[in-house]
Motif scaffolding. Structure first.
Motif, PDB file in Angstrom:
ATOM      1  N   ARG A  49       0.994  -1.504   0.198  1.00 10.01           N
ATOM      2  CA  ARG A  49      -0.080  -0.300   0.526  1.00 10.01           C
ATOM      3  C   ARG A  49       0.776   1.017  -0.365  1.00 10.01           C
ATOM      4  NH1 ARG A  49      -1.565   2.307   4.772  1.00 10.01           N
ATOM      5  NH2 ARG A  49      -0.630   1.512   6.883  1.00 10.01           N
ATOM      6  N   TRP A  50       1.729   1.212   0.524  1.00 11.31           N
ATOM      7  CA  TRP A  50       2.989   2.513  -0.157  1.00 11.31           C
ATOM      8  C   TRP A  50       3.947   2.330   0.050  1.00 11.31           C
ATOM      9  CZ3 TRP A  50       1.493   7.372   1.341  1.00 11.31           C
ATOM     10  CH2 TRP A  50       0.579   7.545   2.712  1.00 11.31           C
ATOM     11  N   VAL A  51       4.528   3.046  -0.922  1.00 14.04           N
ATOM     12  CA  VAL A  51       6.615   2.647  -1.516  1.00 14.04           C
ATOM     13  C   VAL A  51       6.808   4.129  -1.112  1.00 14.04           C
ATOM     14  CG1 VAL A  51       8.063   2.393  -3.527  1.00 14.04           C
ATOM     15  CG2 VAL A  51       5.749   0.658  -3.230  1.00 14.04           C
ATOM     16  N   ARG A  52       7.747   3.970  -0.533  1.00 14.03           N
ATOM     17  CA  ARG A  52       9.152   4.806  -0.584  1.00 14.03           C
ATOM     18  C   ARG A  52      10.333   5.136  -0.657  1.00 14.03           C
ATOM     19  NH1 ARG A  52      10.464   8.136   5.555  1.00 14.03           N
ATOM     20  NH2 ARG A  52       9.445   5.689   6.423  1.00 14.03           N
ATOM     21  N   PHE A  53      10.166   6.128  -1.043  1.00 15.19           N
ATOM     22  CA  PHE A  53      12.458   6.028  -1.610  1.00 15.19           C
ATOM     23  C   PHE A  53      12.797   7.578  -0.678  1.00 15.19           C
ATOM     24  CE2 PHE A  53       9.188   8.082  -4.764  1.00 15.19           C
ATOM     25  CZ  PHE A  53       9.993   8.860  -4.926  1.00 15.19           C
ATOM     26  N   GLY A  54      13.814   7.167  -0.945  1.00  8.09           N
ATOM     27  CA  GLY A  54      14.722   8.768   0.126  1.00  8.09           C
ATOM     28  C   GLY A  54      16.326   7.870  -0.619  1.00  8.09           C
ATOM     29  N   GLY A  55      17.018   9.193  -0.309  1.00  8.65           N
ATOM     30  CA  GLY A  55      18.540   8.833  -0.353  1.00  8.65           C
ATOM     31  C   GLY A  55      18.811   9.120  -2.082  1.00  8.65           C
ATOM     32  N   GLU A  56      19.204   9.345  -3.016  1.00 12.79           N
ATOM     33  CA  GLU A  56      19.245   9.984  -4.008  1.00 12.79           C
ATOM     34  C   GLU A  56      18.137   9.820  -4.704  1.00 12.79           C
ATOM     35  OE1 GLU A  56      23.523   8.328  -5.807  1.00 12.79           O
ATOM     36  OE2 GLU A  56      21.980   6.411  -5.284  1.00 12.79           O
ATOM     37  N   VAL A  57      18.060  10.979  -5.645  1.00 11.73           N
ATOM     38  CA  VAL A  57      17.069  11.015  -6.662  1.00 11.73           C
ATOM     39  C   VAL A  57      16.684  10.176  -7.608  1.00 11.73           C
ATOM     40  CG1 VAL A  57      17.034  12.873  -8.503  1.00 11.73           C
ATOM     41  CG2 VAL A  57      17.975  13.423  -6.731  1.00 11.73           C
ATOM     42  N   PHE A  58      15.466   9.263  -7.636  1.00 13.15           N
ATOM     43  CA  PHE A  58      14.477   8.477  -8.417  1.00 13.15           C
ATOM     44  C   PHE A  58      14.969   9.375  -9.351  1.00 13.15           C
ATOM     45  CE2 PHE A  58      11.306   4.839  -7.660  1.00 13.15           C
ATOM     46  CZ  PHE A  58      12.047   4.420  -9.062  1.00 13.15           C
ATOM     47  N   PRO A  59      15.225   8.926 -10.597  1.00 12.61           N
ATOM     48  CA  PRO A  59      15.145   9.478 -12.308  1.00 12.61           C
ATOM     49  C   PRO A  59      13.379   8.850 -12.151  1.00 12.61           C
ATOM     50  CG  PRO A  59      16.750   7.885 -12.460  1.00 12.61           C
ATOM     51  CD  PRO A  59      16.046   7.522 -10.747  1.00 12.61           C
ATOM     52  N   VAL A  60      12.542  10.044 -13.305  1.00 12.34           N
ATOM     53  CA  VAL A  60      11.633  10.253 -13.031  1.00 12.34           C
ATOM     54  C   VAL A  60      10.742   9.074 -14.405  1.00 12.34           C
ATOM     55  CG1 VAL A  60       9.572  11.699 -13.712  1.00 12.34           C
ATOM     56  CG2 VAL A  60      11.305  12.705 -12.202  1.00 12.34           C
ATOM     57  N   LYS A  61      11.871   8.591 -15.330  1.00 13.55           N
ATOM     58  CA  LYS A  61      11.417   8.193 -16.186  1.00 13.55           C
ATOM     59  C   LYS A  61      11.288   6.196 -15.621  1.00 13.55           C
ATOM     60  CE  LYS A  61      14.774   8.509 -18.240  1.00 13.55           C
ATOM     61  NZ  LYS A  61      16.269   8.495 -19.217  1.00 13.55           N
ATOM     62  N   GLN A  62      12.080   5.945 -14.761  1.00 15.44           N
ATOM     63  CA  GLN A  62      11.580   4.895 -13.764  1.00 15.44           C
ATOM     64  C   GLN A  62      10.571   5.030 -13.044  1.00 15.44           C
ATOM     65  OE1 GLN A  62      14.551   6.011 -14.586  1.00 15.44           O
ATOM     66  NE2 GLN A  62      16.112   4.436 -15.807  1.00 15.44           N
ATOM     67  N   LEU A  63      10.642   6.162 -12.498  1.00 14.74           N
ATOM     68  CA  LEU A  63       9.125   6.344 -11.211  1.00 14.74           C
ATOM     69  C   LEU A  63       8.364   6.338 -12.078  1.00 14.74           C
ATOM     70  CD1 LEU A  63       8.037   6.628  -8.378  1.00 14.74           C
ATOM     71  CD2 LEU A  63       9.130   9.319  -9.070  1.00 14.74           C
ATOM     72  N   ARG A  64       7.639   6.713 -13.061  1.00 15.96           N
ATOM     73  CA  ARG A  64       6.644   6.599 -13.779  1.00 15.96           C
ATOM     74  C   ARG A  64       5.996   5.479 -13.693  1.00 15.96           C
ATOM     75  NH1 ARG A  64       8.366   9.074 -18.128  1.00 15.96           N
ATOM     76  NH2 ARG A  64       7.645  11.816 -17.290  1.00 15.96           N
ATOM     77  N   ALA A  65       7.278   5.081 -15.240  1.00 10.27           N
ATOM     78  CA  ALA A  65       7.065   3.401 -15.263  1.00 10.27           C
ATOM     79  C   ALA A  65       6.391   2.352 -13.931  1.00 10.27           C
ATOM     80  CB  ALA A  65       8.165   3.193 -15.620  1.00 10.27           C
ATOM     81  N   LEU A  66       6.994   2.282 -12.758  1.00  9.34           N
ATOM     82  CA  LEU A  66       6.896   1.692 -11.894  1.00  9.34           C
ATOM     83  C   LEU A  66       5.638   2.163 -11.043  1.00  9.34           C
ATOM     84  CD1 LEU A  66       7.736  -0.503  -9.750  1.00  9.34           C
ATOM     85  CD2 LEU A  66       9.449   1.486  -8.110  1.00  9.34           C
ATOM     86  N   MET A  67       5.296   3.657 -11.075  1.00  9.48           N
ATOM     87  CA  MET A  67       3.688   3.679 -10.412  1.00  9.48           C
ATOM     88  C   MET A  67       2.801   3.061 -11.385  1.00  9.48           C
ATOM     89  SD  MET A  67       4.713   7.992  -9.443  1.00  9.48           S
ATOM     90  CE  MET A  67       2.902   7.890  -8.030  1.00  9.48           C
ATOM     91  N   GLN A  68       2.647   3.286 -12.944  1.00 10.69           N
ATOM     92  CA  GLN A  68       1.582   2.651 -14.281  1.00 10.69           C
ATOM     93  C   GLN A  68       1.959   1.433 -13.443  1.00 10.69           C
ATOM     94  OE1 GLN A  68       3.810   4.019 -17.265  1.00 10.69           O
ATOM     95  NE2 GLN A  68       2.431   5.992 -17.539  1.00 10.69           N
ATOM     96  N   LYS A  69       2.991   0.309 -13.337  1.00 13.03           N
ATOM     97  CA  LYS A  69       2.690  -1.077 -13.000  1.00 13.03           C
ATOM     98  C   LYS A  69       1.801  -1.012 -11.704  1.00 13.03           C
ATOM     99  CE  LYS A  69       6.240  -2.165 -15.836  1.00 13.03           C
ATOM    100  NZ  LYS A  69       6.100  -3.320 -16.875  1.00 13.03           N
ATOM    101  N   TRP A  70       2.047  -0.537 -10.438  1.00 14.66           N
ATOM    102  CA  TRP A  70       1.524  -0.543  -9.563  1.00 14.66           C
ATOM    103  C   TRP A  70       0.765   1.276  -8.293  1.00 14.66           C
ATOM    104  CZ3 TRP A  70       6.631  -1.522  -6.459  1.00 14.66           C
ATOM    105  CH2 TRP A  70       7.058  -2.597  -6.177  1.00 14.66           C
ATOM    106  N   PRO A  71      -0.450   1.023  -9.650  1.00 14.84           N
ATOM    107  CA  PRO A  71      -1.159   1.576 -10.041  1.00 14.84           C
ATOM    108  C   PRO A  71      -2.249   1.517  -8.095  1.00 14.84           C
ATOM    109  CG  PRO A  71      -2.848   0.438 -11.003  1.00 14.84           C
ATOM    110  CD  PRO A  71      -0.988  -0.129 -10.226  1.00 14.84           C
ATOM    111  N   HIS A  72      -2.664   1.260  -6.861  1.00 15.38           N
ATOM    112  CA  HIS A  72      -2.834   0.743  -5.876  1.00 15.38           C
ATOM    113  C   HIS A  72      -1.821   1.462  -4.621  1.00 15.38           C
ATOM    114  CE1 HIS A  72      -0.419  -2.663  -6.357  1.00 15.38           C
ATOM    115  NE2 HIS A  72      -0.744  -3.007  -4.835  1.00 15.38           N
TER     116      HIS A  72
END
Length: 523
Positions: free
Chosen positions: A279-302
């Motif tokens: 239900r939650w994905v939290r990331f930090g420590g470094e910048v998350f490249p937006v291209k990969q972030l978008r792709a992951l969010m689209q695969k896990w829309p919930h």
């Protein structure tokens, strides 16, 4: 508020039979964890441990780390977690620096610990080492066979030292960041509030204990009675194995560096696994490249995603809950500070900047460190003080990060104060160049460094890690940069690497990259 040992006791009373920590097929209930932690605390006190003494934890990611953490804290000590991949000399130097007399380990680390023991005569005891020839060695079975009949917990208050976290210093000398029971409890409560954590949650702990991201599972999980799953090193390094185990364990809250999420996205076969519990994905420590972030969010829309930021000196301080996948490749805002926290943005003269102008972020928070171990000068240099009354200051931590507020009053990360350079009269942000390179569709990661050629000439050089099976040339990337940034900021050379050297926490090791480039080495 109470101390961290009492946190565990309260939860053990509420949820005695609930699994507190799990690692593969091993698990421990809250009642058993509390009992074993008391046994370890009892032993340490009988061995002469005084309140505030430092105790080393030298373990791989395993179930025993939880017993070690809470046992040391219950004894009134402060734990110092070590990366077992550090060179022995660096490990023993840190131990000597903070006056460690007791080390807690596991049999799997016996070979390395025996070497440490030989080079650290100041160690009085080594708990968890199976070695009949070493008079300092005490097996876990011996600890757990002892009665608690005469055990008396020491009186511990919130301001007492709980942990020292060593990080790399800019001078090459490690810095020991001191945190109190109060700062770690404050962190646990803020993180639990952020995720609306509950006892039914199953937390994925992907970070080693010497990395501050691990504190979420060790303290915020027990605060609410959740179960924390510790992922072994071998699983974290293999995306397919990791994603399989995450799905099997029904993880509900994920917190890691972006690198782990990117690897799972690319190689975790996530389309064929069940992540419905997440239900939650939290990331930090470094910048998350937006291209990969978008792709992951689209695969896990919930799943709700959170960009989390904060130096180890304050653990964490900002959050940005992403309601939907980003529509552009523009950088993701850091968001805003969470509870019990405030900030200022200062110029080089320590004046607050106007809204929208860049400056250094300084943070005042309940999670702020006590200071740096044995280094008052560095501590004072890192603090920004605002006098409220004679003898009473508001103390802010200088993050060293450049930010500005956007039109929504969200904090935007611009780069490091120490990553802003002046080259041939021009001010250049190295982080801006990296962000530009990552915008290229065939680039997965980028790092920009300043090299010194011929002993005196400074040059901008970049290294990139392309997406899998991509064909791209250094010339193409230099041209790409030239289309987006000023000529003086375009790297003179771009080197293609299959992977980057990394620190023990998975971050890009730019110092090593510089060494490799200057020595004409390659990966």
């Amino acid at each position: 508020m109470y101390n961290l040992g009492q946190l565990l006791e309260k939860t053990a009373t509420r949820f005695p039979n609930k699994i507190a920590f799990k690692c593969l097929d091993d698990s421990i209930s809250y009642a058993d964890l509390n009992h074993k932690a008391n046994q370890l605390a009892h032993h340490l006190i009988k061995s002469g441990l005084s309140k505030g003494d430092r105790v080393a934890i030298y373990m791989n990611r395993c179930l025993d780390t939880a017993v070690a953490v809470y046992g040391i804290l219950k004894a009134g000590g402060a734990f110092v977690a070590f990366d077992s991949f550090l060179p022995t000399k660096r490990t023993t130097a840190i131990m000597k620096d903070c006056g460690i007399a007791h080390l807690v380990t596991v049999p799997s680390q016996s070979r390395k610990v025996k070497k440490i023991s030989e080079e650290a005569p100041f160690l009085k005891s080594i708990i968890g080492l199976v070695d009949k020839t070493n008079s300092k060695a005490i097996e876990w079975d011996t600890i757990f066979s002892k009665s608690l009949e005469n055990y008396k917990a020491p009186r511990i208050i919130e301001q007492d030292l709980a942990m020292i976290l060593y990080t790399s210093g800019s001078t090459g000398v490690p810095k020991g960041i001191m945190h109190s029971h109060y700062s770690l409890l404050s962190l646990a409560k803020l993180e639990a509030d952020l995720h609306e954590s509950r006892s039914s949650d199953i937390i994925g702990n992907f970070a080693p204990l010497h990395f501050d991201q691990s504190l979420f599972g060790y303290f915020s999980g027990p605060l609410v009675g959740a179960t924390t799953v510790i992922f072994p090193d071998s699983y974290v390094k293999l995306a397919a194995s990791l994603s399989t185990l995450v799905a099997k364990e029904r993880i509900t809250i994920w917190f890691s560096v972006p690198l782990i999420l990117i690897q799972v996205l690319l190689h975790g076969d996530i389309e064929n696994k069940d992540f419905s519990a997440l239900r939650w994905v939290r990331f930090g420590g470094e910048v998350f490249p937006v291209k990969q972030l978008r792709a992951l969010m689209q695969k896990w829309p919930h799943v709700k995603f959170i960009n989390s930021y904060g130096p180890s000196e304050v653990a964490r301080c900002t959050y940005n809950i992403l309601e939907e996948p980003p529509k552009t490749d523009d950088p993701i805002p850091l968001g805003t500070v969470w509870g019990n926290t405030e900030y200022k943005i200062l110029d080089t003269a320590n004046n607050e900047v106007k809204t929208g102008e860049p400056g250094e972020l300084v943070v005042r928070s309940a999670t702020r460190m006590i200071g740096y171990w044995n280094n008052n000068q560095l501590t004072e240099k890192s603090f920004y003080r605002v006098e409220v009354a004679s003898g009473y200051d508001h103390i802010y931590y200088r993050t060293g990060d450049l930010v500005h507020e956007n039109e929504k009053n969200e904090l935007m990360f611009l780069g490091r104060v120490d990553r802003q350079i002046k080259l041939r009269g021009f001010r250049i942000e190295l982080d801006e160049i990296e962000a530009t390179l990552i915008k290229h569709e065939l680039v997965r990661e980028a790092a920009v460094v300043v090299t010194i050629n011929d002993g005196e000439t400074k040059e901008l050089e970049a290294v990139v890690r392309p997406v899998e099976n991509a064909e791209i040339s250094s010339k193409d990337l230099i041209f790409f940069c030239g289309e987006l940034i000023p000529p003086y900021a375009v790297p003179k050379k771009v080197t293609i690497m299959s992977d980057f050297p990394r620190t023990g926490t998975g971050k890009i090791d730019r110092n090593k990259i510089t060494e490799l480039i200057e020595s004409n080495s390659h990966i």
